[in-house]
Motif scaffolding. Sequence first.
Motif, PDB file in Angstrom:
ATOM      1  N   THR A  35       0.892  -1.222   0.055  1.00  0.00           N
ATOM      2  CA  THR A  35       0.332  -0.087  -0.182  1.00  0.00           C
ATOM      3  C   THR A  35       0.906   1.145   0.017  1.00  0.00           C
ATOM      4  N   LEU A  57     -10.127  -9.081   7.370  1.00  0.00           N
ATOM      5  CA  LEU A  57     -10.339  -7.619   6.876  1.00  0.00           C
ATOM      6  C   LEU A  57      -9.294  -6.451   7.148  1.00  0.00           C
ATOM      7  N   TYR A  81      -6.819  -5.756   4.534  1.00  0.00           N
ATOM      8  CA  TYR A  81      -7.498  -5.496   3.008  1.00  0.00           C
ATOM      9  C   TYR A  81      -7.712  -4.250   3.304  1.00  0.00           C
ATOM     10  N   ASN A  82      -7.643  -3.378   1.964  1.00  0.00           N
ATOM     11  CA  ASN A  82      -8.049  -1.992   2.083  1.00  0.00           C
ATOM     12  C   ASN A  82      -8.631  -1.467   0.793  1.00  0.00           C
ATOM     13  N   LEU A  83      -9.076  -0.289   0.755  1.00  0.00           N
ATOM     14  CA  LEU A  83      -9.810   0.319  -0.456  1.00  0.00           C
ATOM     15  C   LEU A  83      -8.920   0.439  -1.783  1.00  0.00           C
ATOM     16  N   CYS A 137      -8.559  -2.744  -3.399  1.00  0.00           N
ATOM     17  CA  CYS A 137      -9.996  -3.058  -4.102  1.00  0.00           C
ATOM     18  C   CYS A 137      -9.990  -2.253  -5.479  1.00  0.00           C
ATOM     19  N   CYS A 151     -18.855  -3.958  -1.361  1.00  0.00           N
ATOM     20  CA  CYS A 151     -17.572  -3.826  -1.072  1.00  0.00           C
ATOM     21  C   CYS A 151     -17.198  -3.914   0.333  1.00  0.00           C
ATOM     22  N   ALA A 162     -14.146  -3.424   1.602  1.00  0.00           N
ATOM     23  CA  ALA A 162     -13.356  -2.286   2.031  1.00  0.00           C
ATOM     24  C   ALA A 162     -13.977  -1.000   2.524  1.00  0.00           C
ATOM     25  N   ARG A 163     -15.403  -0.972   2.154  1.00  0.00           N
ATOM     26  CA  ARG A 163     -16.121   0.347   2.352  1.00  0.00           C
ATOM     27  C   ARG A 163     -16.987  -0.087   3.460  1.00  0.00           C
ATOM     28  N   SER A 172     -17.074  -2.847   6.413  1.00  0.00           N
ATOM     29  CA  SER A 172     -16.820  -4.296   7.173  1.00  0.00           C
ATOM     30  C   SER A 172     -17.457  -5.205   7.420  1.00  0.00           C
ATOM     31  N   SER A 229     -19.372  -8.949   3.271  1.00  0.00           N
ATOM     32  CA  SER A 229     -18.268  -9.807   2.603  1.00  0.00           C
ATOM     33  C   SER A 229     -18.743 -10.794   1.938  1.00  0.00           C
ATOM     34  N   CYS A 233     -16.258  -8.813  -1.498  1.00  0.00           N
ATOM     35  CA  CYS A 233     -16.162  -7.892  -2.356  1.00  0.00           C
ATOM     36  C   CYS A 233     -16.779  -8.516  -3.690  1.00  0.00           C
TER      37      CYS A 233
END
Length: 851
Positions: A53, A135, A138-140, A143, A169, A171-172, A174, A177, A179
Motif C-alpha cells: 500500500t 479484513l 485488506y483496504n480500499l 480493492c 465492497c 473495504a467500504r 466491514s 463480505s 467484495c
Amino acid sequence: MSEFRDISCYATAILIKFAKRKKMPESVYLQGIQEPLTHLNNVLEWTSIQTWTKLIDNIADYLGRKTGIFQDLGYEITVMEMTHFQMFFFKVAPMVFILKKISNHINTSINRNLRVSMTFSENGVMDIHYHILDLAKYNLILCDYNRGASLAIMHCKGYQDATITDMSCAARDSKISPCHYRITWKPRPSLFRRIRESFQLRFGYHGEILSFMEDKHRALEIQYEEILKLKNDIQASNDFLNHMMDNTNEGIVWLNGEGRIVFANAAFGRLVWKAEKELAWTTFWSHLSNAMTEFDYRRLFMESQEKTGIPQIKEFEFTRPSGDTRIGETIISWITTGQEEPGFLVTVRDITEKRKMERQLFASENRFRSLYQNSPALIVGIGSDSRFIYANPAMEEQSGYTETELQSMHFRDLVAPDANFDVDRLVMNRLDQGPSLQEVHFRTKAGEWKAIALNTYPIHDDTGALAGIAGIGIDITETKRLNEQLVQTQRMDLLGQMAGGLAHDFNNILLAISGYGRLLHKKEQNPELKEYASAIMSASERAAELTRQLLTFSRGEVGKQESFVLNSVVTEVKQLLMPIVPRIINIQMVLPEREIRVKGDSGKIHQCLLNLCLNARDAIGLIEGTITLRLVPGNEPDYIALEVEDSGPGIPPDIIEKIFDPFFSTKKRGKGTGLGLSVVYGIVRSHNGKITVDSKPGSGARFRIEFPEYQVEGQKGESMNEKNVPSDKKKGLVMIIDDEILVRGYCEDVLKSEHYSVISFPSAESAIEWFQIHSAEVRFAIADIILPEMDGVEMVEKLRAIRSDLAVFFMTGFISPNMKQPPESDPVLHKPFSPVAMMETIRKLEKERGL
C-alpha cells in the motif's frame, strides 16, 4: 512471520517496474519503506499489505493523485505486464479456461488473504467475488486496483465495451463480505464462428479443417506452458540458491585443494570487510590473524583432507584491513565428487558478539555473586513448594542456619506463629505479580525472634515457567522497637496536651474552691459551718489529686530524674484501676509501712505499672480473680522489687521468651491496650532496673521489677500548718497577674489577710503598661505561667527589662515540656495551693531576696 506477509513480492516487483518506466527516483517510490529493494524485487519472497500500500501510494503521489487513480494504475500496470503471447492467448483461449487460470494464480501465488471465484455466462455478464480471510489485511486501495486489473483483462480479451460495477465492497463496509464486482459487455460470436461466417464456410470438410486447427493449437499451447514452467522452475531454483547465498548470515566459501578461494558469498565478504574480487584466488589463511603460522594453517587443512566426510570445527580470528578482528566459528569439510574438482567447503559464523556477551555475562555474574555473598541484606529464594532454594551468607548469619540447613526447611518453619499472613498464600499468590514489600517475623536457630522488611518478586526457571519467589530483606527489629516507643510517646504527648488544657482550667477552679474553703475554715467559729468547710477542702483536695494523677499518666508534666515515693505511685495506680477493672476482680496491695524511694521519672514508672495491671486484667478476663501489687526487698542489697501478680491462666512456655519482643502480642490485631511490654522493658532498663517474669500454665503470672532504692539522709519535716505561719505585719504592694478572676480574688484575700497591699491584672499587657509607671512601688509579683496573649515567663522578662531586681514567683495549673520554662531562681507554685503553701513560698522568696 508468514501471518503478516500475505502479498507476493511479484506484486511489488511490477509496481517498481512501472515506477522505473515512469522515470521515478528510487528515493521517491521507496520513501517510508523499511524492506530492501532486493527483497521487494524478488518474486519468491512475500511482503505485507502495508508495504504494498505504501509503495503504490508513493507512486500515486508522484503521478498526481486524482479520483480513480488506483483503478487506473491497476488497469495500466496489468496492460503493461501483458506479453504478446499472453495477449494472443487471451484473444483465442476460451473464457472459462482464462478465468480458471487467473483464479488459481491469485489464490496460490499473489495474495494469501484472498480467495477469488469468477462466474461467467454467455449472455455478457460475469460476477467476480473476492473472499477476504482477514479484513485487517485488506483496504480500499487494493480493492480499486483489483477492479482496474479486472477491467484490463476484459479489454485484452477483446470486450472493449465491457464495464465494471460494484455490487458490494468489504473495504467500504466491514460488515459486508465478500467484495462483489459485476462486469457486463455486449455478447458476440466466438472467434471460430466469426471465421466460419466470414469465409461463409459450411459444415463438413471445412469444419473438420477448423476442428483440426483448434486441436493442434491447443496442443501447442500445452507444450509451450510446459516449456515455460520448466524454464521458470530452473530460474526459480537458481534465484532461490542465489538468494540463500546472498542473505544467509553465515559465510560460505569454496576452496580448491590448495586452500585458495574459488567462491565466497557476501556474508564472508562482510566478515573480512573485502569485496568479492579482492577475495578471489587468495588463500583462506591470508585473512586470519597471526595466532598461527601459515604452515600450521596448511597442516590443519590437510588434516581435513585425511578425514573426508568428517567436518572439523575451529575458532579462528579473522582480520580486517582496518586492523579490527572478528571471531568466527569455522566448519571445514573436504568434499570429493565424481564430476567436480574436490575442494574445501568452509562455513563461518561470526560469534564475536556472542563471545563479547559471554565475557560481559561472566563479569556481570561475578559482580552479582560478590553482591550476593557480601551484601548485608538477606537474599533468599523460595520454591513453589515453600521450601528454600538458596540463602546468602547474611541470611545464614541472621538466622543461625547454614544454607544447607535452610534448603531442607519449609519457610513456615521460621515464620512466627502469630504472623498475619498465610505462608503458602505468600508464596503462590506472588508467582504472577510484581515486586511487593511486606513485614515478616521469623525465629532464629537460637530462638530469638526478628522482624524483616522483605521485598519479594517472582522467579522463573530456564523454560520461563514460574518457579517460586526471590526475596531481599533487612532486619528492622530494633527499628520497630524504637518506632513503637515513638508512637506511644506521641500518643501520650497528645493525651498530655489535651489533659493539660483541661487541668489548667480545672486547677484554677479548684484553687478558688479549696482556697476559700480554707479561709472559711480558718475564720468561721460555727462548728457546723466549719465542718462544711472541711468537707469542701477534702473534696477539692481529692479533685486536685485526681487531676495530678491524670497529668502523671498522660506525661503532661515535665518528667524529671528526682526521687519519689514508690508507695504513692502504687497507691495511685490502684485508684486508677478501680473504675476500669471488673468488680469480680479483686485488687490487693501489699506495701511496707516505711516510705520506699527511687530516683527517676515517676510518670514513666506509673505508666509501666498501669500497663502490667491492664495486661493482668485482660489475662483474667470476665471471671473472678485477683491482681496483687506488692513492694518487697530485692534480690540484691539496696534494691527494691515491685511485683504485679495475677490469677490468670499463665503464659505458655513456648512464648514466654518472646513477650518482650516489639512485634509480639497474644491479643488479636487492634485489641492491644497501653504500652507494649517491649517499651516497659526499655523504661525499666533506663532506670537501671531489670524485669523478670515467672509463670506456669494454670498458675497465673508474676512480673517482678527491681530498682535501686534511693537513700536519703533524713526525713522531710512536716508541712507547716496554719498555726505555725507567722502573722507579722509587713506592708508592701504585690502585683497579681492571672486571667482567671476567681484566682485573682483568692490570692488578693490571702495577701490582704497578711496585711499586703494588692493590685491585680487580668492580662500581661495591662500589667506591663501599669508597671512602666509604678515599678518602684512593687514589692514582688505573682504571675500565672499560662496567659491568653503572652505567657507569664515572657511577661516577666519584659517587667524585668523595666526593673531588673523584681522578685517574682510563678503559679500554674499545668506546665508541659513544650512550654517556655521559668528561670530556676524563681519558685513555681502548682495550683491548687493552700494559703499556708502560698505564704511559705512568699516568706522564702522574701528571705532569699532580702525584702
